[in-house]
Design an enzyme around this catalytic site. Structure first.
Site, PDB file in Angstrom:
ATOM      1  N   ASP A 194     -12.524   2.968  -0.388  1.00  0.00           N
ATOM      2  CA  ASP A 194     -11.696   3.266   0.770  1.00  0.00           C
ATOM      3  C   ASP A 194     -12.288   4.479   1.469  1.00  0.00           C
ATOM      4  O   ASP A 194     -12.436   5.527   0.854  1.00  0.00           O
ATOM      5  CB  ASP A 194     -10.282   3.577   0.248  1.00  0.00           C
ATOM      6  CG  ASP A 194      -9.254   3.624   1.340  1.00  0.00           C
ATOM      7  OD1 ASP A 194      -9.498   3.077   2.412  1.00  0.00           O
ATOM      8  OD2 ASP A 194      -8.180   4.218   1.094  1.00  0.00           O
ATOM      9  N   HIS A 195     -12.620   4.343   2.664  1.00  0.00           N
ATOM     10  CA  HIS A 195     -13.177   5.435   3.477  1.00  0.00           C
ATOM     11  C   HIS A 195     -14.518   5.942   2.932  1.00  0.00           C
ATOM     12  O   HIS A 195     -14.800   5.829   1.751  1.00  0.00           O
ATOM     13  CB  HIS A 195     -12.239   6.654   3.573  1.00  0.00           C
ATOM     14  CG  HIS A 195     -10.861   6.305   4.022  1.00  0.00           C
ATOM     15  ND1 HIS A 195      -9.850   7.201   4.083  1.00  0.00           N
ATOM     16  CD2 HIS A 195     -10.342   5.131   4.436  1.00  0.00           C
ATOM     17  CE1 HIS A 195      -8.755   6.605   4.505  1.00  0.00           C
ATOM     18  NE2 HIS A 195      -9.024   5.346   4.722  1.00  0.00           N
ATOM     19  N   TYR A 219     -14.433   4.677   8.327  1.00  0.00           N
ATOM     20  CA  TYR A 219     -15.023   3.366   8.040  1.00  0.00           C
ATOM     21  C   TYR A 219     -16.459   3.260   8.546  1.00  0.00           C
ATOM     22  O   TYR A 219     -16.855   2.288   9.181  1.00  0.00           O
ATOM     23  CB  TYR A 219     -14.122   2.258   8.605  1.00  0.00           C
ATOM     24  CG  TYR A 219     -12.861   2.167   7.784  1.00  0.00           C
ATOM     25  CD1 TYR A 219     -12.845   1.459   6.589  1.00  0.00           C
ATOM     26  CD2 TYR A 219     -11.709   2.861   8.139  1.00  0.00           C
ATOM     27  CE1 TYR A 219     -11.714   1.414   5.793  1.00  0.00           C
ATOM     28  CE2 TYR A 219     -10.568   2.831   7.350  1.00  0.00           C
ATOM     29  CZ  TYR A 219     -10.588   2.101   6.184  1.00  0.00           C
ATOM     30  OH  TYR A 219      -9.470   2.063   5.382  1.00  0.00           O
ATOM     31  N   HIS A 265       0.850  -1.192   0.000  1.00  0.00           N
ATOM     32  CA  HIS A 265       0.000   0.000   0.000  1.00  0.00           C
ATOM     33  C   HIS A 265       0.887   1.243   0.000  1.00  0.00           C
ATOM     34  O   HIS A 265       1.908   1.272   0.680  1.00  0.00           O
ATOM     35  CB  HIS A 265      -0.873  -0.045   1.270  1.00  0.00           C
ATOM     36  CG  HIS A 265      -1.926   1.004   1.351  1.00  0.00           C
ATOM     37  ND1 HIS A 265      -1.646   2.314   1.680  1.00  0.00           N
ATOM     38  CD2 HIS A 265      -3.264   0.944   1.149  1.00  0.00           C
ATOM     39  CE1 HIS A 265      -2.777   3.005   1.684  1.00  0.00           C
ATOM     40  NE2 HIS A 265      -3.771   2.197   1.370  1.00  0.00           N
ATOM     41  N   CYS A 306      -3.898   2.396  -4.302  1.00  0.00           N
ATOM     42  CA  CYS A 306      -4.809   3.229  -3.508  1.00  0.00           C
ATOM     43  C   CYS A 306      -4.863   4.605  -4.168  1.00  0.00           C
ATOM     44  O   CYS A 306      -3.939   5.419  -4.022  1.00  0.00           O
ATOM     45  CB  CYS A 306      -4.337   3.323  -2.064  1.00  0.00           C
ATOM     46  SG  CYS A 306      -5.399   4.408  -1.086  1.00  0.00           S
ATOM     47  N   HIS A 361      -7.884   0.233  -3.857  1.00  0.00           N
ATOM     48  CA  HIS A 361      -8.670   1.078  -2.947  1.00  0.00           C
ATOM     49  C   HIS A 361      -9.144   2.280  -3.747  1.00  0.00           C
ATOM     50  O   HIS A 361      -8.321   2.979  -4.348  1.00  0.00           O
ATOM     51  CB  HIS A 361      -7.791   1.656  -1.824  1.00  0.00           C
ATOM     52  CG  HIS A 361      -7.382   0.662  -0.786  1.00  0.00           C
ATOM     53  ND1 HIS A 361      -6.571   0.994   0.272  1.00  0.00           N
ATOM     54  CD2 HIS A 361      -7.688  -0.645  -0.626  1.00  0.00           C
ATOM     55  CE1 HIS A 361      -6.385  -0.073   1.028  1.00  0.00           C
ATOM     56  NE2 HIS A 361      -7.044  -1.074   0.515  1.00  0.00           N
TER      57      HIS A 361
HETATM   58  C1  DNO Z   1      -6.371   3.555   5.399  1.00  0.00           C
HETATM   59  C2  DNO Z   1      -5.857   2.348   4.833  1.00  0.00           C
HETATM   60  C3  DNO Z   1      -4.447   2.023   5.220  1.00  0.00           C
HETATM   61  C4  DNO Z   1      -4.221   0.590   5.069  1.00  0.00           C
HETATM   62  C5  DNO Z   1      -2.893   0.088   5.423  1.00  0.00           C
HETATM   63  C6  DNO Z   1      -2.526  -0.975   4.467  1.00  0.00           C
HETATM   64  O1  DNO Z   1      -7.511   3.691   5.500  1.00  0.00           O
HETATM   65  O2  DNO Z   1      -6.054   2.303   3.487  1.00  0.00           O
HETATM   66  O3  DNO Z   1      -4.249   2.298   6.536  1.00  0.00           O
HETATM   67  O4  DNO Z   1      -5.058  -0.078   5.910  1.00  0.00           O
HETATM   68  O5  DNO Z   1      -1.958   1.042   5.421  1.00  0.00           O
HETATM   69  O6  DNO Z   1      -1.448  -1.677   4.895  1.00  0.00           O
END
Ligand code: DNO
Length: 394
Positions: free
Chosen positions: A356-357, A374, A239, A277, A304
């Site tokens: 993501d989020h 989340y 990531h 991401c 993501h």
């Molecule tokens: C945030 C996430 C990151 C992810 C880690 C992956 O929301 O996308 O924190 O969980 O960094 O290793």
């Protein structure tokens, strides 16, 4: 794409039924209860799968755990100090034990000290929704007034320091408390909730580590774990740093196209891949997310999707609505679908993707206990918008 939702396990206030109602079919989770560095046994993983299965039945959509996010990498591995050899051996066993339970995608990161970082968890949007925000001046404030670090002029300009001082004067006690919480472990998946002294101790441990040292340590780690991933048919996805800029004077090395080139070239295998991401990568002003995707598309093992809106100082941003930020998701999703099509020539292959989020919306805002970013409703909206694009461009 495999529509997935992150789930923080049985204690997550967002339940498996919520995830199903959001129209996701897969869950992305981790064994957050196991301390960093310890080995996950086959039994530990199986227990979590059994929990998910118990919530599946012949009537409902059967949720499946498709990606482990993350197996955290202990700071001793990043620093190659103390017991790092034992920790790497545990890491390899964990990869094998996950694969023996038929989960073949694992996300990880190599951010020093803290995982993803924001400075405000309740930034009010014009819609009244609440978003996560990263304000660079507040990072300086954190260093100056919370950690009380000296020598800030070594890494910040006079103007930045003056602006931070001015900003600090406008903050009330609550703002300062929230800043401290946000940076030192208020976000889910953070390594630990540090005390100020512990945080300073970690900074000290990284004091002499250069960008080159950290890159070398990552390369060694990759060379050590990837043969195990290959043997077990596991696709690893590193990531990006979030945000992808150095923080607190400590280097970050998974931030740019060049960084990824270095990482992916360190071990030439599809198992050594990336978690693409979009939001993290886009928050570095020099990154071109479409170019990064095009360049490494064959090595994208997990996706993501979240959007951001960058601010004038070129370092700060807030998390925008999926369709309203700096990233053109129609363009990006078309590129992802094209890559899936290329991979699917022999057998249909879908890349795992999670929104993501999400913002904190409607009832999310009245929940006392939630993981910032989340929320159920905010992410439900994000996934719906993304699904709309996917459906229309496919
Ligand atoms: C945030 C996430 C990151 C992810 C880690 C992956 O929301 O996308 O924190 O969980 O960094 O290793």
């Amino acid at each position: 794409m495999q529509n997935s939702f992150r789930w923080y396990g049985p204690n997550d206030p967002v339940k498996l039924t919520d995830i199903r109602q959001a129209n996701a079919e897969y869950v992305v989770t981790s064994l957050h209860q196991i301390p960093y560095g310890e080995k996950w046994s086959k039994k530990d993983v199986k227990k979590r799968i059994d929990y998910i299965n118990k919530n599946n039945n012949s009537y409902n959509i059967n949720l499946k755990w498709n990606v482990v996010e993350s197996i955290p990498v202990h700071n001793n591995i990043k620093l190659r100090t103390k017991n790092f050899k034992k920790l790497i051996s545990n890491y390899k066993d964990t990869i094998a034990n996950i694969a023996s339970n038929n989960i073949y995608t694992i996300c990880y990161n190599f951010m020093p000290i803290v995982d993803w970082t924001r400075t405000q968890l309740d930034f009010k949007l014009p819609t009244d929704g609440l978003a996560l925000k990263f304000n660079y001046l507040q990072i300086i404030i954190f260093e100056m007034y919370i950690l009380k670090l000296k020598d800030l002029e070594k890494r910040y300009t006079f103007k930045q320091i003056k602006n931070a001082e001015k900003f600090f004067k406008s903050m009330n006690t609550n703002d300062i408390k929230n800043l401290k919480l946000a940076v030192m472990g208020g976000l889910p998946a953070s390594e630990t909730k540090y005390s100020i002294n512990e945080f300073k101790k970690m900074l000290n441990a990284y004091k002499k580590v250069t960008n080159k040292d950290l890159k070398q340590n990552l390369r060694e780690f990759i060379k050590e774990i990837m043969p195990v991933a290959e043997e077990n048919k596991v696709k690893m996805g590193i990531h990006p740093d979030d945000p992808p800029i150095p923080l607190f004077g400590v280097p970050r090395i998974v931030s740019t196209l060049e960084d990824y080139k270095y990482i992916l070239d360190s071990y030439n295998s599809s198992c050594n891949g990336m978690t693409f991401c979009a939001g993290s990568l886009a928050s570095n002003f020099s990154n071109d997310v479409y170019k990064i995707f095009s360049k490494f598309k064959k090595r994208v093992n997990f996706i993501h999707l979240r959007n951001i809106k960058k601010e004038k100082d070129r370092k700060s941003f807030y998390e925008s609505n999926h369709l309203k930020g700096d990233i053109d998701f129609v363009r990006l999703i078309k590129m992802i679908l094209k890559e899936e099509k290329r991979r699917s020539k022999i057998k249909k292959i879908e890349i795992p993707m999670r929104p993501d989020h999400g913002h904190s919306l409607l009832d999310d805002q009245s929940k006392k206990n939630f993981n910032p970013g989340y929320t159920a409703i905010g992410r439900l909206m994000g996934l719906s918008e993304l699904r709309g694009i996917i459906k229309s461009v496919i």
